[in-house]
Design a protein around this motif. Structure first.
Motif, short mmCIF file in Angstrom:
data_model
loop_
_atom_site.label_atom_id
_atom_site.label_comp_id
_atom_site.label_asym_id
_atom_site.label_seq_id
_atom_site.Cartn_x
_atom_site.Cartn_y
_atom_site.Cartn_z
N GLU A 101 0.82 -1.21 0.00
CA GLU A 101 0.00 0.00 0.00
C GLU A 101 0.85 1.26 0.00
OE1 GLU A 101 -2.55 -0.37 3.36
OE2 GLU A 101 -4.09 -1.48 2.23
N GLN A 104 2.07 1.80 -3.50
CA GLN A 104 0.91 2.21 -4.30
C GLN A 104 0.58 3.68 -4.02
OE1 GLN A 104 -2.35 -0.54 -3.88
NE2 GLN A 104 -3.70 0.61 -5.24
N ASP A 165 10.58 0.75 -10.81
CA ASP A 165 9.21 1.21 -10.95
C ASP A 165 8.36 0.23 -11.75
OD1 ASP A 165 8.90 3.52 -9.50
OD2 ASP A 165 8.11 4.64 -11.21
N GLY A 166 8.94 -0.27 -12.83
CA GLY A 166 8.21 -1.23 -13.64
C GLY A 166 7.90 -2.49 -12.86
N LEU A 167 8.87 -2.95 -12.11
CA LEU A 167 8.64 -4.12 -11.26
C LEU A 167 7.49 -3.85 -10.29
CD1 LEU A 167 11.42 -6.18 -9.49
CD2 LEU A 167 9.41 -5.44 -8.21
N ILE A 169 4.86 -1.59 -10.37
CA ILE A 169 3.50 -1.52 -10.91
C ILE A 169 2.99 -2.87 -11.36
CG2 ILE A 169 2.00 -0.40 -12.57
CD1 ILE A 169 3.79 1.76 -12.86
N THR A 170 3.81 -3.57 -12.13
CA THR A 170 3.32 -4.85 -12.64
C THR A 170 2.99 -5.81 -11.49
OG1 THR A 170 5.64 -5.50 -12.97
CG2 THR A 170 4.44 -4.72 -14.89
N TRP A 171 3.81 -5.79 -10.45
CA TRP A 171 3.51 -6.69 -9.32
C TRP A 171 2.27 -6.22 -8.57
CZ3 TRP A 171 3.10 -6.27 -3.99
CH2 TRP A 171 2.97 -7.50 -3.31
N LEU A 172 2.10 -4.91 -8.44
CA LEU A 172 0.90 -4.40 -7.75
C LEU A 172 -0.36 -4.86 -8.48
CD1 LEU A 172 1.87 -0.75 -6.72
CD2 LEU A 172 1.36 -2.67 -5.19
N VAL A 173 -0.25 -5.02 -9.79
CA VAL A 173 -1.42 -5.44 -10.55
C VAL A 173 -1.65 -6.95 -10.45
CG1 VAL A 173 -2.41 -5.65 -12.87
CG2 VAL A 173 -1.33 -3.51 -12.16
N ASP A 174 -0.61 -7.73 -10.75
CA ASP A 174 -0.87 -9.18 -10.83
C ASP A 174 -0.38 -9.97 -9.62
OD1 ASP A 174 1.88 -9.44 -11.15
OD2 ASP A 174 1.78 -9.70 -13.31
N ASP A 176 2.26 -11.33 -8.98
CA ASP A 176 2.96 -12.54 -9.39
C ASP A 176 4.41 -12.47 -8.91
OD1 ASP A 176 4.38 -14.53 -10.77
OD2 ASP A 176 3.07 -14.41 -12.51
N ALA A 180 7.91 -11.13 -10.79
CA ALA A 180 8.66 -9.99 -10.26
C ALA A 180 10.13 -10.37 -10.06
CB ALA A 180 8.04 -9.52 -8.95
N LEU B 114 -7.25 -0.42 -9.49
CA LEU B 114 -6.59 -1.13 -8.40
C LEU B 114 -7.21 -0.81 -7.03
CD1 LEU B 114 -4.48 -2.87 -9.50
CD2 LEU B 114 -2.75 -1.13 -9.07
N HIS B 120 -10.60 -4.41 -9.66
CA HIS B 120 -9.25 -4.94 -9.75
C HIS B 120 -9.05 -5.84 -10.98
CE1 HIS B 120 -5.42 -5.87 -7.40
NE2 HIS B 120 -5.33 -6.58 -8.51
N VAL B 124 -6.02 -6.19 -13.98
CA VAL B 124 -5.36 -7.45 -14.31
C VAL B 124 -5.52 -7.73 -15.81
CG1 VAL B 124 -5.35 -9.94 -13.92
CG2 VAL B 124 -5.65 -8.38 -11.99
N TYR B 127 -3.20 -5.55 -17.91
CA TYR B 127 -1.82 -5.98 -17.99
C TYR B 127 -1.67 -7.33 -18.67
CZ TYR B 127 0.21 -1.93 -15.92
OH TYR B 127 0.65 -0.65 -15.75
N ARG B 158 6.28 -10.76 -19.66
CA ARG B 158 6.01 -10.05 -18.40
C ARG B 158 7.17 -9.10 -18.07
NH1 ARG B 158 4.00 -9.32 -13.03
NH2 ARG B 158 6.08 -8.47 -13.06
N ALA B 162 7.07 -4.96 -17.76
CA ALA B 162 7.59 -4.22 -16.60
C ALA B 162 8.58 -3.15 -17.05
CB ALA B 162 8.25 -5.19 -15.62
N ASP B 165 6.76 -0.29 -18.77
CA ASP B 165 6.06 0.53 -17.79
C ASP B 165 7.00 1.44 -17.03
OD1 ASP B 165 3.35 0.09 -18.03
OD2 ASP B 165 3.13 -0.41 -15.91
N GLY B 166 8.14 0.90 -16.65
CA GLY B 166 9.13 1.70 -15.93
C GLY B 166 9.64 2.84 -16.78
#
Lengths: 198, 198
Positions: A101, A104, A165-167, A169-174, A176, A180, B114, B120, B124, B127, B158, B162, B165-166
């Motif tokens: 959080e 985010q 940053d890319g790591l 956002i993508t992790w916040l979404v999925d 996974d 990451a 999100l 949510h 997903v 992405y 993936r 990332a 996005d970064g």
DNA sequence: GTGCGACTGGGACGACCGTCCCACTTCGGT
DNA sequence: ACCGAAGTGGGACGGTCGTCCCAGTCGCAC
């Protein structure tokens, strides 16, 4: 209610605002929500701050100044540069997993700042701070690995910030974790190739 | 006002909403702002949509389905994998430079989605779509370079998402073209090392 | 042409927003 | 003990939000 001097109240409101933004998003961070989180009355808000905008600005400034999750604080004993960098990125990832959080909220604050010309510099300062922390980490990493960066460190740091940053956002979404970690691995790989043996 | 059937009005409102979100941010995308952008009356909005939330959901769905800025559509003649990947990333970067507000809007929509559990899945899906496009680009790139990915392509895709996005966020903040190109270069470097000659 | 369903416009609703006012209480310096 | 400054609380302000209602208008099937 306990009587609290205005400066302390400002701090308490900033902390409360951070909690509200983290938990519910900046759109829900209304004066009333913040004041409720801090256990104050609405009037105390405008006694400590002229406006909500002023609070948000101070929130961004405060939280950016405090930012310290250095990506590579402790080097891997005996590891080469790539391993040290990956360990640092994984360390950041664990920090992200521990308090999603917060990251985010940081991202939302960036986008919020990006939307008004007078607040744009706050976002720039935020990422300058990130780059500063990244540069510091890279310095330590290179020194422990016995390597030298083959271009100005600021450039390498900027790349690290982008990857991080890319790591995020993508992790916040999925959410996974494996993906990451793959990003962390690839990022460390790319960064390590920006250095040469000393 | 011209009489427009409800389904067409829905489309027009979605397009207007996208323009408003791009220009002023999702927080400013009120029913009145969207309706003004579309040149309609407020009542037409709630004739076409039950609620603002429904419009936003459809906006996200529509814009994600339409998303096509493939990262690597045309391969570099005679280039190796790394060069093809870098050319693709630079192509995406030019797209970003050409319409920064659109990518900013996409990012804001992600963060918006999100924030509520029922939305949510939209983030997903967004992405997942990015990863799909990335996978398609990577497939083309590898085929033109005569290489094979050394792990499931979804994982490589993936990582590409990332990195992209970064690159996007950091550039949106500092607008540093050279830094963004350095990110593209480093990302292409890392990705190309996830493949082996066929 | 007539009727009925589809569509439109303006205005209003209650809720919530940021901000402000003002009477009140408490505290520290004298 | 007191007095001015500092801090507090409740309530109210105007504005904007999402939504809704309803009288009116249009177009098409019959």
């Amino acid at each position: 209610m306990a009587r609290i001097p205005a400066p302390e109240r400002r701090d308490a409101l900033v902390e409360a605002a951070l909690r509200v933004v983290s938990r519910r998003g900046i759109a829900q961070a209304t004066t009333r929500a913040i004041v409720a989180e801090a256990g104050m009355s609405l009037a105390s808000f405008h006694y400590a701050f002229d406006s909500r905008d002023e609070l948000i600005d101070e929130l961004i400034t405060t939280v950016v100044a405090r930012e310290q999750h250095a990506v590579i604080p402790e080097p891997v004993p005996g590891g080469d540069l790539r391993e040290i960098l990956e360990a640092g990125l994984l360390r950041y990832f664990e920090h992200l997993r521990g308090d999603p959080e917060h990251e985010q909220a940081m991202l939302e604050l960036t986008h919020y700042a990006l939307r008004s010309p007078e607040r744009h510099p706050l976002a720039v300062a935020q990422y300058a701070r990130y780059a500063e922390l990244a540069a510091h980490s890279l310095e330590i990493a290179a020194s422990h690995a016995g390597t030298t960066w083959d271009r100005p460190m600021e450039q390498v740091a900027r790349v690290l910030v982008a990857f991080t940053d890319g790591l995020t956002i993508t992790w916040l979404v999925d959410r996974d974790d494996d993906a990451a970690r793959a990003v962390a691995h690839a990022a460390a790989d790319a960064l390590s190739r920006m250095a040469e043996p000393r």
